[in-house]
Scaffold this motif. Structure first.
Motif: not given
Length: 143
Positions: A126, A129-131
């Motif tokens: 988590n 997650m957006d990396t």
């Protein structure tokens, strides 16, 4: 976000603690065949949560633990830590340095930590997650 340090202890061919510092720019790991270059990449993939031993060039997870040599005893645990500089706040945390750690014991138990605090693999997933950073991302290039 910048990968700044990799610490390996008891993982595959690394019986002793080894630290690789990654400075800005390009860092290359070079050496003769069989010296552990691919194990460095495996360590990064493993600490990010790789669960398939075949992706680590092994037939079972226990094989990631240093197995000893003629002159050295095997270790009971493999430990890898990755430290990231989070100066641009790409990771959703207030810390400017984030260290994730994974330990695996011969008993089959596994531990994960974020900045020294026990957590679950899901918490690490988590966090990143957006990396675009995970155990099977294109940011990790081997060979």
């Amino acid at each position: 976000m910048l990968l700044s340090k990799l610490e390996i202890k008891g993982f595959k061919s690394f019986g002793d603690k080894m630290v690789i510092h990654f400075d800005k720019g390009i860092t290359g790991v070079v050496g003769p065949n069989g010296c552990g270059k691919s194990n460095v990449v495996d360590a990064i993939r493993w600490v990010l949560g790789e669960q398939k031993s075949r992706m680590l060039r092994s037939d079972k997870m226990e094989n990631v633990i240093f197995n000893g040599t003629k002159n050295r005893k095997p270790t009971n645990m493999a430990e890898v830590s990755l430290t990231f500089e989070n100066t641009k706040n790409l990771l959703p945390t207030e810390y400017t340095h984030v260290t994730i750690t994974r330990r695996y014991y011969r008993t089959g138990e596994s531990e994960y930590q974020i900045n020294g605090v026990s957590c679950r693999l899901k918490d690490i997933s988590n966090l990143f997650m957006d990396t675009g950073i995970n155990s099977n991302s294109y940011a990790i290039i081997e060979l």
